[in-house]
Design an enzyme around this catalytic site. Structure first.
Site, PDB file in Angstrom:
ATOM      1  N   PRO A 178     -22.557  15.046  -8.905  1.00 29.86           N
ATOM      2  CA  PRO A 178     -23.284  14.170  -7.998  1.00 29.86           C
ATOM      3  C   PRO A 178     -22.357  13.583  -6.939  1.00 29.86           C
ATOM      4  O   PRO A 178     -21.249  13.142  -7.249  1.00 29.86           O
ATOM      5  CB  PRO A 178     -23.823  13.068  -8.900  1.00 29.86           C
ATOM      6  N   THR A 179     -22.830  13.609  -5.710  1.00 31.16           N
ATOM      7  CA  THR A 179     -22.091  13.008  -4.599  1.00 31.16           C
ATOM      8  C   THR A 179     -23.007  12.027  -3.888  1.00 31.16           C
ATOM      9  O   THR A 179     -24.120  12.382  -3.510  1.00 31.16           O
ATOM     10  CB  THR A 179     -21.607  14.084  -3.605  1.00 31.16           C
TER      11      THR A 179
END
Length: 63
Positions: free
Chosen positions: A2-3
């Site tokens: 996840p970013t």
């Protein structure tokens, strides 16, 4: 991995940002069952003169 890309008004301290990214990382790990090392967070400080809502710049005085 996840970013998160988070835009916020400039002016927060490094300590506030540190606490914020720690909280986001913790919540992400608990919810998505990932390791902290897989969570990337990009904080972008934006000047109020470069952000508008409802056709008004945040740097403008209240109407």
């Amino acid at each position: 991995m996840p970013t998160f890309r988070i835009e916020l008004f400039e002016g927060r301290t490094v300590e506030q940002k540190r606490e914020f990214v720690e909280a986001i990382t913790k919540a992400t790990c608990e919810t998505l069952k990932v390791e902290p090392s897989s969570v990337d967070i990009i904080l972008i400080d934006v000047k109020r003169e470069n952000w508008a809502t409802g056709g008004r710049l945040w740097s403008d005085p209240p109407a």
